[in-house]
Structure formats: C-alpha cells, structure tokens
Motif scaffolding. Structure first.
Motif, short mmCIF file in Angstrom:
data_model
loop_
_atom_site.label_atom_id
_atom_site.label_comp_id
_atom_site.label_asym_id
_atom_site.label_seq_id
_atom_site.Cartn_x
_atom_site.Cartn_y
_atom_site.Cartn_z
N PRO A 38 -6.64 0.10 4.11
CA PRO A 38 -5.20 0.36 4.15
C PRO A 38 -4.95 1.85 4.14
CG PRO A 38 -5.86 -0.63 2.05
CD PRO A 38 -7.07 -0.63 2.92
N LYS A 39 -3.97 2.16 4.85
CA LYS A 39 -3.64 3.58 4.93
C LYS A 39 -3.26 4.07 3.56
CE LYS A 39 -1.97 5.35 9.27
NZ LYS A 39 -0.75 5.61 10.04
N ILE A 40 -3.69 5.22 3.27
CA ILE A 40 -3.41 5.75 1.95
C ILE A 40 -1.94 6.12 1.83
CG2 ILE A 40 -3.85 7.73 0.43
CD1 ILE A 40 -6.71 7.66 1.51
N GLY A 41 -1.36 5.57 0.81
CA GLY A 41 0.04 5.91 0.56
C GLY A 41 0.15 7.39 0.28
N LYS A 42 1.22 7.94 0.71
CA LYS A 42 1.35 9.39 0.54
C LYS A 42 2.71 9.69 -0.03
CE LYS A 42 -0.93 11.41 4.37
NZ LYS A 42 -0.51 12.10 5.57
N ARG A 43 2.70 10.73 -0.77
CA ARG A 43 3.98 11.21 -1.25
C ARG A 43 4.69 11.86 -0.07
NH1 ARG A 43 4.56 10.36 -6.23
NH2 ARG A 43 2.51 9.79 -7.00
N ARG A 99 5.86 6.79 6.33
CA ARG A 99 4.48 6.32 6.40
C ARG A 99 4.13 5.98 7.83
NH1 ARG A 99 1.53 0.96 4.74
NH2 ARG A 99 -0.59 1.77 4.85
N PRO A 155 0.81 -1.23 0.00
CA PRO A 155 0.00 0.00 0.00
C PRO A 155 0.84 1.27 0.00
CG PRO A 155 -0.11 -1.09 2.13
CD PRO A 155 0.60 -2.02 1.22
N ASN A 156 2.04 1.14 0.44
CA ASN A 156 2.87 2.33 0.59
C ASN A 156 3.66 2.65 -0.68
OD1 ASN A 156 3.73 4.44 2.21
ND2 ASN A 156 5.64 3.36 2.69
N LEU A 157 3.47 1.82 -1.71
CA LEU A 157 4.20 2.05 -2.95
C LEU A 157 3.22 2.38 -4.06
CD1 LEU A 157 6.75 -0.92 -2.81
CD2 LEU A 157 7.08 1.44 -2.04
N PHE A 215 -1.13 5.54 -5.76
CA PHE A 215 -0.97 4.50 -4.73
C PHE A 215 -2.13 3.53 -4.85
CE2 PHE A 215 1.63 7.89 -2.98
CZ PHE A 215 2.74 7.18 -2.58
N ALA A 264 -4.31 2.57 -2.93
CA ALA A 264 -5.56 3.04 -2.35
C ALA A 264 -6.30 4.00 -3.27
CB ALA A 264 -5.28 3.71 -1.00
#
Ligand SMILES: Nc1ncnc2c1ncn2[C@@H]1O[C@H](COP(=O)(O)OP(=O)(O)O)[C@@H](O)[C@H]1O
Ligand SMILES: [Mg+2]
Lengths: 233, 1178
Positions: free
Chosen positions: B780-785, B811, A98-100, A135, A137
């Motif tokens: 899921p937590k939203i990925g962030k820049r 993150r 999710p972080n990518l 992302f 999401a």
C-alpha cells in the motif's frame, strides 16, 4: 437468556451446478461478556457464521438472535445500522485505510458511532499512545492489528468479532493481540468472538465452538480459562 | 502463453470488466470521431465545392475590359496554351414586377457543356429565344413561378435594355450558379440601388451587343488541381501573369482602333452634315419657287374673279330694273283691276237692287193693277144701283118737297155727293118733317123711306172683308188710297172722287213701269263699260306675263352664267388652295425638317465636337484579368472551411489528450489489479512480453474498435452536420464524404498510442518487479502528511471528513490531476461552445437592437419627378407613426490593400450628421462613448479598423464604383458587428471626393407591429419615387437565421464536450472506486450507510469537479477568444463577450454530468460485495 443465540442457521452457496452449504444448521449460544472462540479447519464455515453474526451477510434459514433481536431477516439498511451500533470487526488483514493515520482510522469508526470512545484514549489503551499519528504503512503488523482492534473498540460494540486476528502475525505479536482481546473482554465486558483454525487457542476461551464441515461439532464451556501467557502453540 | 489461451483470457477479461473495456472504447470512439469528423469536414467542404466547380465547368479566369472585348482580344486569348475560351454577354437590369436587380447573362443555346454552367434547381435551361432561368434565391422563387412572364424595366436613362433584343421573357427554370455559391450576396452593380439581387440566364441570341462583356477561360491542366489548393492558386497566378502579358499591348491597340473608328465616324458625320445642309438648302429653294407660282396663280384668280363679278353685277342690275318696272306695271294693273272689280261690284249691286226693284215693282204693279181692277169694281155708282124710276121719282118728289134735297139726291145719284152727305141731308129732312104738314107728311114719309133706302154707303154694299182688303192693300200702295177707300166705304168719299183717285193711281203705275225700263238700260250700259275695262286689263296682264317670262329667262341665263363662272373660279381657287395647302404642308414639313435637320446638324456637329474631343482623350481601356476569388462567396467559403480546419486542429487535441489520460489511468489500474496473475505467470516462466501482450492486446482491441467505429461515425456525421449548417449560407450540392487516409492513420496511431503504448508502459513498470513481489499485493502506498497539515490552525479546524477528503485528494495526485483536467477540458469546451453561441447571438441583437435603431430604409428613385418625390415626403409626414426620418447617401465601395482580402464598405453620408446617432449609434464598444460626426474626418467601424490595423488618426484609401480612389482620415472607430461602414459628414465627403452627396436613401424610425409595417411597406412601394424598401426586422431575421446555422457548430462542440465529460468522469470515478474498493468495503463494514459511502468517495469527486470547473471556465475563456478569431469572417465581428449565463450553464452542465455519474456510482457502490473485497488474500 443467551446474548448470542444462533439456531438452525443455514447458508448455502451455489457453485455452478452444485449447491454448497457453508453453514448447515448451525446452532449455538454465547452468553454476554464471554470470550468465545470458534474453531475449525479452513473452509469449515466459520467466517460465514461470523459474517452472519456481524450483519454482513444474512442466513438462508434460521434464527440469529443478538441481545434478543433476530437479525436473520434484517434489511440491508437495518443490517448496516446494526453493524454501526453493535458490532466491532477485526480482520485477519487489518483493513486499515492506508491514507489515514492510526488515530484517523479509529476516528473513522468513532465518527459514525453514537456512543463512541475517544480515539486517542482507545489507542492508548491498546498501547499505541505513541504511534497515533503514524500511517498504517509505518506500523508493524501487530500494531496495525491493534489499531484495527482500537477502531473496533472505539465504537463500544456489544459484540467484538475477530476473524483470524492473528493469522498474519508472528507468534509473539499474535499472543499480544490475543491478550489485548482478552483484556478488552474483561475490562469492557464486551462479548468477544474470535475465529481461529488454531486449536491451541481454545483453552483461553470461556466457550469453544467447534465447527467442521458446516456443522457445529462440539461446544465446550470452560469454567477456568487460561490466560494467554499460559497457552502455547 | 499460447495464442488461443491468450485470446480466451482476453475475452474472459473483457466479459469481466465491461465497464473498463467500454470506457476505453468510448473515449477513443469519441476522440477519433471528433478528430476524424472535424478534420475531414474542411477537406470535404472544399472537395464538394471543387467537384461542383468541375462539374459546372467554373471558369478559372475571367477577362473583362472597360470597353468590352473584341474578336482581336479573343484571338489573343484563344492562342493561349490549353485554354478553352468562351465569351459571354451580360447586362444588369431591373425586373419590372419585383424590382429585383438582376444580372442577365448569356447562355449559348447550342453548346452542350458551356463554362459556368448553371446548376439546375427546377425546370429546364433556356432552349429558345425569349426564355429565361432565374436565380434560385428565395426572392426570385417567391416572386416568380415557372411559366410566368418577366418584363424588364425599360428605364429612361438606362440604355442597358438597348443591349437586349427582347424585354419580355418566359421563366423556364431556376438555377444556382457555380459563380455565385453564396445564398445571399450577388455583388454590386451600377443599376438600381447598387446591389445585385441575383442573376438570370437568357439565350445568347437575345443579346444585341457589339462587344462581348467578358471572356471566360478554363485551362485543362490547371483544372486538374483542386480548387483552393496552393497548386491551383499558383497555377492561376502564373496564368494570370501570362494573360496580362499577352494583353499588355491591347489597351493601346484597342485605343487606336477606337480612335480610328471615331475618326471614321467623325468623317462620316461631317459628310452627312454637309449633305444634310445641302438638302435643306435645296428644299428651301424649291419651296420659294413654289411659293412664287402660287402667288401668281392667286393674283390671276383674283382678277378673273373681279371681272366676272362685275359682269354679273351689271346684268343683274338691268334685270333688276326691268323687274322693278314690271313690278310697277303690275301694281297699276292691280289697282285698275281693283277699281274694275269695285265698279263691277257696284254694278252688280245696282243690278241686284234693280232686279229686286224690278220684280218688286212688277209685282206691285201687277198687284196694283189687280187692286185697281178690284177697286174699280168696288166703285159703285148709286145711279146704277137704284132703279131709274125710283131715281126720278125720288129726285122728282125731292124736288117737290125740297129742291136742295133734290139736288143732294141727284148729286148723290150722280155720284157726286157722298152717301153721308145724302144721309145727313135726309136726316135734316126728317128733322124737318115734323113741320110739314100732315098730308105732306105722309108722302114725305114715304119719300123719306124710299130715299133712305136708296141712300146707302158703299160699305154697306160690299162685304166687310173685301172692304178691309181693299183698304189694306190700298194703304200699301198709297196711304191716301187706303184712306180714300176707308172714306169711300164709310161713305164719306164720293165714288167719283174715289174713281178719280183710282185713276190717278193707275196713272202712277204706268209711269213706274217706264222708270224701270230706263234703269235697266242704264245698267246695261254700265256693264258694257266694265267689260271693256276687263278686256283692257286682260291685255295688260298678258303683256306683264310676257315681261315676267322675259325677266325670268334673263335671270336664269344670268344665274347660269354666274354659276358656271363661279364654278370655274371655284375650280381655279380649289386648285390654288390645294397648291397653297401643299405649299404650306411643304413649308411646315420643311420647317420641321429644317428644325430637325438643324438640330441634327447641331447635334451632329456637337457629336463631332464631342467625338473630336473624345478622340483626343479616348481613355486607355483597362483590361481586368479576374480569377475565381472575385466571385462572391468563393473565397469566403474557403475561409469558412479553413475555420473549421482551425477548429479541427485545436479541439481534437483536447479530446486526444483526455483520451490518452483516461486510457493510461485505466490501463494502469488494470495492470495493478492483475498483479497477482502477472506474478504467477512470471513465476511460471512466461516472458515479459508474453505477459504484457494480454494488456496491450486488450487495450488495443478496445481502442481500435472504438477508433474504427469512431471513424465511421465521424467521417459521416461531422461533415454532414456542419456542411448542412453552412447550407443556409452557401448553395452547393450534397456534401461529398471522404475518408482521408492521413486522418485514418492518425486516428489509429493516436488510438494505439493512447492505449497500446499506455498499456505497455503500465505493464512494463510492474514487470520490472520479480514474480514474488508481484504475487504479493502491491505494497500500500505510504500515507503521507499533506501540506495542509502543516497549517495547523486550518487543519485543526477542519472536520474529520474534510481531513479525510483532503488527504485522499492529495494522495491520489495523478487521479486528481486527471479529474481536474478532464473536467476542466469538458467545461472549457462547453463554455467555448456556449460562448460562441453568445458571441454569434449577440451580433444580431447588438447590431439591430443597440446600434441600428432605425426600422426601415427607403431607397428613392433618382430619376423620379419632383412631384412624386414631394408626394413621398408628404406620405412620410402624414404617417404619424413614423417618429423620425433621415436622408442619407449610401455608396458601396471597396477597400483594397495588399495582404488583406478586398473588403466591401458602405459609405454613409447622412444629410444631417448631427442626428446620425439617433439612427445609428456610433460609439466606442468598450467605453460607450458616443462619437460626433464632424467635418474633419470619418468614423469607421471596428472590424474594418482591425482588418487594416487602423487607429484613430490613420488614413484609409477607399475605391469607389468608378474605380476612383480617395482617402479619408479616421477620426473614430465605432462599434459594429456586421459589414464595414464608413460614416462621413456631407462637407467632409465633398472635401475628399469633390462630389456632392446624392441623398437617395431615407432611414425611418417607428415602433409598430410587423402587421403595420407590411401595410406601410406597400404604401411606400406604391409611391413612384420609391425604388425599394427594406425593413430592419426582415434582414435582422434572415441574418439571425444565418447565424443560427453557425449554432450547429456550437451544438456539436457542446454535445461532444458533454459526452467527453461524461465518459471522463465515469471512467475516473470507476477507477477510483475499483482502486479503493477495499477501503470502501471497510467503511461499509464499519456501518456507513450507502449514501455515506457514496459521499465518502464523491466528496472528493465533487471537489475535483468544482476545481475542474473553475479551471475549465478560465481555459474556456481563453479558448473562446482564440476560436472566435479563427471562426470570425471578414465581414463580421463577433461580440467577444461570453454571457454570465453561459459560465453558469457550463458549470451546471458539468455538475449535471458529474451528478449523473455519481448516481451511477452510487448504484454501483451499493452493490459492492464487501465480503469479497475484504477476503483475506491467502
Ligand atoms: N461467497 C462464497 N461463494 C461460494 N462459496 C463460498 C463463499 N463463501 C464461502 N464459501 C464456501 O463456504 C465454505 C465455508 O467457507 P468459510 O466460511 O470461509 O470457511 P472458513 O472461514 O472456515 O475457512 C467454503 O467451502 C467456501 O468455499
Ligand atoms: Mg475463514
């Protein structure tokens, strides 16, 4: 010589006192470049077969030959290497990091693969040229699954294994994903095995393997598979 | 949910998540143990001391005065409310064998439970006179054994020993004392080198003092209070005020008493002097009388003696004259005797001659008579021979023939003609015959014949031998006779002649007989004469003898007289001499007595003068009301306890904060994991609280269990370890473990807050959502820049994995912060611990390596003779190993100032201030600039300056041993870590104190082995003038060991921090893994090898750890500075520097823990069941 050859494969699980056989002497073959569908009801042992084919699990007995190599008795490390080089996975629940971003998710696989394709190219191929920096999401389920497929394809796997890839998708999106998989099979010549509990999908397969109650019930080779658009469910 | 079900669920949950349960349990255990332990340590230390003080009845207040205490003083003290008063004698002495400067204190023999009761370490307390117990300090235990006899140095000028009835004591035991809880310091004294080495107890009865040295007081209601507590201190302050007030008038009264006493003594002294003077005069008079008497006696004696001598001399002279006369008479007599003797001799000779002659003559006469008869017989007359007829015939015939012839023949026959002539005639005839005729011839012939026959020489007739005899004999008588005989016999002498000759001879014979008788007569007459002379002499001799006898008697009489006279005189003289001797002895004695008496009188007079002077300025006695803070170590001990208390207020906060963070994170994670179940339960209609209960109970179970065990361990472990570490500095009984309720409550409260509340908070958020949301996996937590991505150039240059790591770091911000702060906290604690150790360790090496560059201090005996001092100096000069030496004056003074503890300072006055830096480096700690000791001011040490907030140019008031104050100007502030020193040049010292420095110490420099040092040490102490030697090496060592004990605190910090670090890292990593297990499984499926998987996640951890370390080092630096301030004691300055290696160690240690955790994680990751994790949640 078949590309995938499973012979008398057994996998048993211990459930308390009793032993449950998830795979009970599974035998089948799939030729290279085929689009194969393994179909069967829930709990039939499909995922078990697929996991064994994908080197995520080892059978208790039997032969599992992929491109002439029996992986049945591979060590954990060898299996990892096998997964790394030869296998692409697509899960029902996408399993993206999710972080990518979409592109990074693809790169994650490409990074470790010896003959990986360019992540951007593959994403464009799967129709996500515009969403590369999103992302997971931020993507719809179908898009996510397409990222997952792109991630699998980027490795240029010999075998693309998909476990209920449309399970979590709506009809249209599911169709698109199937289309993409079929296209991949045709375009890259990758051998694709799709698991489904949906009988309706079988007409588009070159080969259908029906599994029920841990055993292969029927193997149907379809000389003229239908296109995805033709089938309905 | 039913209770049973809940518990079942919880138990199952614990079984399934052991790691989580354990991590909450252990972090709480650690935090609580550390907090409770370190919090309890300080009160335990105080409590231990307090009990010790109570058990040993440590006095609350001690009253002393500069002139001792009298019964009057005691009466006042005894009247105080609820006061128990005990008196005590003390005397500081030097023990002879060991030179230990010791405070002797009296202990009552009959009192069962006295104040300040010694704490027996071995042996027993004194029970009889002459018994002693010694300080249990090492010096004493090394120098003496129980049963040894101790001699007290009876020093010349120290009158201290006169306060004792005995100077020899038998050691019966070793004790500590509640008054001296420090292991080393015993305070100061005026005896020896000024520093007390220890104390000793002897029976009260062995003291011989008029006044008590001190009165110890204990107040029954103050004593209830805990020592050091504000209540106690306040109560004591009040009591002190009261006592001071009660004693307010005493100085004046005491002064008056003393003045009265002095006056009394002056009067008495004056009286004494007067009587002494009188006695002296009397003595003198007596002596003079005696002298006169004696002189008279002598005069009489002399006279008597002269008289007697004269008398005796006269008598002797007479006697001598008589003796002389007698002697002369004797001589005459002797002469006469001699003459007589000679005459006698002559006579005797004559007599003898005569006798001989007489015999001879008689014999001769007889012979001659015989001879004559013979000779007469031999005369033959031829006529008688030849017949008459023949004669006739021949004569006739001859006539015929020749007449002549006839004549011859007749002559012959007559005897007148010799035969020869006859023969010749015959011959002539014969010759003539021839002429004769013949006829005649014939007749002639016949004639001739007959003639011839008739003529014969007598010789022919007498036998030849007869002839010869006659001749010979004749010759003997007379030669002519012989010759005559010869002639006769030859026939040449005629018989007539012969006969005539014989007749003549016969005649001669008869005349000879006559001569003889005449001579005999003459002899007889001579003899008569001699005999007469003899008789005369005899008479004279008799007379002489009588005279002699007379003289002898006279002499004897004289002698007797003389003897008796002399004896009498001698007697008289002896008597006189005795008298003289007596007199002289008396005189001598008197003189002595006189000198003595005069001296005494002079002394007495001086004393009186002195006393009179004293009387005028009898000092006002000063009364001191001292409390326990004047006992060495009493206040410092509390300071130390407070220091630990300070630590206990800082460090546990760290622990608890971290524990809270860890717990919160853990519980949040747990709640997240249980979302589905929560949703299900909620859907089934359970209340929020019912659902939350599980988490709250679960977490509280872990934390309360941890807290309970933590309390048990902490309360025991920390006080014991820390107290024992201080054990090297303080002599106290075993630590008393306490279980303070507040600490327990706080521990449980914190545990509850950290977990229960955290759990509830975590659950509450989730429970706000409805069941459906909960049942679905958490979006899921939203990925962030991340921010970094905007810095495109950097982002693009980063590798894929770096990007992933960076993204992940940002993150999970919460976890990132937690990890960083956790690691930072641990690193900070470790660094603080190591830094403390550095600061402490540095003190010894800096103090004794950098600053004090000498190797030994020799204390010289003030009272030693010049000779022995010279000998000592010679030894130092001859010991070539000693490279340098410096004489110094060292004094132990104090600095008092409100608001700061009283500080002991060492005054150093080097004889040669130019050279001080070669022995003690006086420099600025920061710039290293060396200071010069000049005559304008003092150099003081850094900590002293810090305590009193002094800067260069400020002034400092110092109080010396005699309670006199003087002020010095601070010129420089020098680096120093141990104690407080004030350096003064001799000139400046004189200027500020008006006293000359007394150089009684010598600093020595050498670089030799300790072996050499030992032998050198004995050589030094053998010197008479050496009072003591101390080697820097030994006190450096002992100081080091004291400091090492402080290291325990360091070790506790480091170990606690390390454990904390481990738990934090493990827990956070664990959470990280479980939170991201799906992601990890995915990459595993993608074909990441095990180590790649580990690195995928650990790369973040390493980075966080690294960041945590950096932050921790910074934090540690600050914390170290803060802790150092609270830990430092007044007498010490710790080096504020943390060594580079400690930074490195702190970093490495943290990294090592991180690595251990990584290995554990690696194993865990390897066994992640990716299939399980990736299973579709249906
Ligand atoms: N890890 C496992 N442990 C125990 N039983 C399992 C496990 N994986 C699969 N099974 C059992 O094996 C059987 C086959 O499962 P699976 O291959 O997932 O079926 P399908 O994918 O066809 O629904 C099922 O009865 C299932 O319960
Ligand atoms: Mg399945």
């Amino acid at each position: 010589m078949a590309f995938v050859k499973v012979k008398d494969e057994y996998k048993r699980y211990r459930m308390g006192e009793t032993i449950v056989a998830a795979n009970d002497g599974i035998t089948f073959e799939i030729e290279e470049g085929e689009f194969a569908v393994i179909v069967g009801p829930s709990g039939a042992g499909k995922t078990t077969v697929l996991n064994i084919l994908g080197g995520m699990d080892s059978p208790d007995e039997g032969i599992v030959e992929i491109d002439g190599t029996d992986i049945a008795n591979f060590s954990e490390k060898k299996l990892t290497g096998y997964r790394r080089e030869a296998i692409g996975f697509v899960f029902q629940s996408y399993n993206l990091v999710p972080n990518l971003t979409a592109k990074e998710n693809v790169e994650l696989a490409a990074e470790i693969s010896p003959n990986a394709l360019d992540a951007a190219t593959v994403l464009r191929d799967v129709g996500l040229g515009e969403r590369m920096d999103n992302f997971p999401a931020q993507l719809s389920g179908g898009e996510q699954q397409r990222v997952a497929i792109a991630r699998a394809l980027a490795k240029q796997p010999k075998l693309l294994l998909c476990d209920e890839p449309t399970g979590a998708l709506d009809y249209e999106t599911g169709k698109q994903v199937l289309k993409l998989l079929k296209k991949t099979c045709d375009q890259y010549g990758t051998t694709v095995i799709v698991i489904t509990h949906n009988q309706a999908i079988t007409p588009m397969a070159d080969r259908t393997i029906e599994i029920n109650n841990a055993k292969v019930r029927q193997i149907t080779v379809n000389e003229n598979p239908k296109s995805v658009t033709e089938i309905e469910w | 949910m039913k209770k049973k079900a809940l518990w079942k669920d919880i138990v199952k949950e614990i079984g399934q998540s052991k790691a989580r349960f354990l991590s909450i349990f252990s972090i709480i255990l650690l935090g609580v143990a550390f907090y409770a332990g370190i919090t309890a340590t300080s009160p335990d230390m105080v409590d231990t001391a307090d009990h010790y003080y109570k058990d040993q009845q440590l006095m609350d207040i001690k009253v002393q005065s500069t002139m001792g205490l009298t019964e009057d003083d005691l009466d006042i003290l005894a009247d105080l409310e609820d006061a128990a008063v005990e008196t005590r004698y003390t005397q500081d002495v030097v023990l002879a064998q060991s030179s230990l400067v010791t405070k002797l204190m009296s202990i009552p023999l009959n009192e069962k439970n006295p104040l300040n009761q010694p704490y027996l370490v071995s042996g027993r307390l004194p029970e009889h006179s002459g018994e002693i117990t010694l300080d249990s300090k090492n010096d004493y235990q090394e120098a003496y054994k129980i049963g040894d006899t101790i001699e007290i140095e009876t020093s010349e000028e120290e009158e201290g020993t006169s306060n004792l009835k005995k100077t020899s004591f038998k050691v019966v035991g070793f004790t500590a004392s509640p008054e001296y809880i420090e292991t080393i310091s015993r305070g100061n004294t005026t005896v020896g080198n000024g520093t007390l080495d220890g104390f000793a107890f002897i029976p009260e009865t062995d003291f011989d003092m008029d006044v008590y040295t001190e009165a110890d007081l204990r107040f029954s209601n103050v004593t209830q209070q805990t020592a050091y507590s504000p209540e106690y201190e306040k109560a004591i302050e009040a009591k002190t005020d009261k006592i001071e007030k009660a004693l307010e008038k005493r100085p004046e009264e005491r002064k008056k008493d003393i003045q009265d006493e002095i006056q009394k003594e002056i009067d008495k002294g004056k009286e004494e002097i007067a009587s002494a003077k009188k006695a002296l005069e009397d003595g003198e008079q007596e002596l003079a009388d005696a002298k006169e008497e004696l002189d008279n006696g002598w005069a009489a004696y002399q006279e008597n003696k002269a008289q007697m001598d004269q008398k005796i001399a006269d008598a002797q002279a007479t006697l001598d004259q008589k003796r002389q006369e007698l002697k002369e008479a004797e001589t005459t007599l002797a002469n006469k005797k001699a003459d007589l003797k000679q005459a006698q001799a002559e006579l005797d000779e004559k007599k003898a001659q005569f006798e001989q002659k007489k015999e001879e003559g008689k014999a001769q006469l007889n012979n001659s008579k015989n001879y004559l008869e013979q000779a007469q017989a031999a005369i033959i007359y031829p006529k008688d021979q030849v017949a008459q007829e023949t004669q006739q015939s021949l004569s006739s015939t001859a006539e015929q023939i020749d007449p002549e012839l006839a004549g011859v023949l007749t002559g012959y026959f007559a005897g007148k003609v010799p035969a020869s002539a006859a023969k010749q005639a015959l011959d002539g005839f014969e010759a003539s015959l021839a002429e004769l005729p013949e006829e005649q011839k014939e007749s002639a012939q016949v004639f001739l014949q007959s003639a011839r026959e008739a003529v014969q020489s007598p010789g022919e007739q007498i036998a030849a031998d007869q002839q010869q005899t006659l001749i010979q004999q004749g010759k003997q008588i007379d030669k002519s006779l012989g010759d005559a005989f010869a002639g006769y016999f030859a026939g040449e002498v005629p018989p007539v002649n012969m006969a005539a000759a014989l007749d003549q001879t016969a005649a001669g014979l008869s005349s000879g007989e006559g001569q003889l008788s005449e001579a005999e007569a003459q002899l007889k007459a001579g003899q008569q004469q001699i005999d007469d002379g003899r008789a005369q002499i005899k008479k004279a001799e008799n007379q002489l003898a009588a005279g002699k006898e007379q003289i002898a008697t006279g002499q004897q009489e004289l002698d007797e007289q003389k003897a008796s006279g002399e004896a009498e005189l001698a007697k008289a003289k002896a008597k006189l001499e005795d008298g003289q001797a007596d007199y002289e002895a008396g005189l001598e004695e008197f003189k002595e007595k006189q000198a003595e008496g005069e001296e005494k009188i002079a002394d007495g007079e001086a004393d009186i003068a002195e006393a009179e002077k004293q009387l005028k300025d009898v000092p006002l006695p000063e009364y001191f009301v001292l409390d326990r803070t004047d006992n060495p170590g009493y206040a410092e001990y509390n300071d130390n306890a407070e220091r630990i208390a300070a630590i206990s207020k800082i460090f546990p906060i760290f622990f608890f904060l971290i524990a809270a963070l860890v717990s919160l994170t853990t519980m949040t994670r747990m709640v997240d994991e249980q979302r589905t179940q929560m949703g299900t339960l909620k859907a089934l209609g359970y209340s929020n609280w019912d659902i939350a209960k599980k988490f709250v109970v679960y977490s509280m179970l872990a934390s309360l269990l941890g807290a309970s065990i933590g309390l048990a361990i902490g309360f025991y472990l920390f006080p014991t370890v820390i107290f024992n570490a201080y054990g090297a500095m303080y002599h106290l009984p075993e630590v008393r473990i306490s279980y303070p309720i507040p600490a327990i409550l706080i521990s449980y409260l914190v545990a509850f807050l950290c977990t229960g509340v955290a759990a509830f908070a975590a659950v509450r958020v989730s429970l706000k959502s409805n069941a459906a949301t909960l049942m679905r996996p958490k979006a899921p937590k939203i990925g962030k820049r991340i921010f970094l991505e905007r810095l495109t150039p950097i982002w693009e240059r980063m590798s894929f994995t770096q990007k992933v790591t960076a993204r992940n770091l940002f993150r999970y911000k919460q976890r990132m912060l937690m990890t960083i702060s956790g690691v930072a906290g641990c690193t900070a604690l470790i660094l603080t611990g190591l830094g403390l150790s550095d600061s402490i360790e540095d003190v010894a090496s800096l103090q004794y390596g950098k600053l004090h560059q000498y190797q030994a201090i020799v204390a010289l005996d003030d009272s030693a003779s010049e000779n022995s001092e010279e000998k000592y100096q010679q030894l130092i000069e001859e010991t070539t190993e000693v490279s340098d030496a410096l004489m110094v004056d060292q004094e132990n003074d104090t600095v008092n100032q409100k608001g700061v503890n009283q500080q002991e300072v060492n005054l150093f006055i080097p004889q040669d201030p130019e050279r001080i830096n070669q022995f003690i480096l006086l420099n600025d700690r920061e710039t290293g600039k060396q200071f010069k000791l000049d005559d304008t001011g003092a150099i003081i040490t850094e900590k002293l300056a810090k305590l009193y907030d002094l800067k260069e140019g400020d002034t400092l008031e110092i109080t010396n041993n005699d309670q006199e104050n003087f002020t010095v100007k601070v010129n420089n502030i020098a680096e120093n870590y141990l104690g407080h020193d004030v350096y003064l040049s001799p000139t400046y010292y004189e200027k500020v104190t008006n006293e000359k420095p007394d150089y009684t110490m010598q600093l020595l420099k050498y670089s030799e082995s300790e072996e050499w040092e030992k032998t050198f040490g004995t050589a030094l102490t053998d010197q008479k003038s050496v009072a003591g030697v101390s080697f820097v090496s030994t006190f450096s060592d002992s100081f080091q060991s004291t400091l090492d004990s402080l290291d325990i605190v360091t070790i506790i910090l480091v170990v606690s921090a390390a454990l904390l670090a481990f738990v934090v890292l493990y827990n956070l990593t664990n959470i990280n893994v479980s939170e991201r297990v799906r992601e990890l499984s995915t990459i595993k499926v993608l074909g990441f090898y095990d180590n790649e998987v580990t690195m995928y996640i650990y790369r973040e951890n390493l980075l966080l750890t690294f960041m945590g370390i950096i932050v921790g080092l910074l934090l540690g630096f600050i914390l170290h500075g803060f802790v150092l301030q609270t830990v430092e004691i007044d007498q010490m300055m710790f080096s504020p520097i943390i060594s580079i290696s400690s930074y490195i160690y702190a970093a490495i240690l943290t990294t090592i823990f991180s690595t251990i955790v990584m290995i554990a994680m690696h194993i865990k990751l390897k066994h992640i069941n990716m299939l399980e994790a990736l299973k579709t949640i249906d």
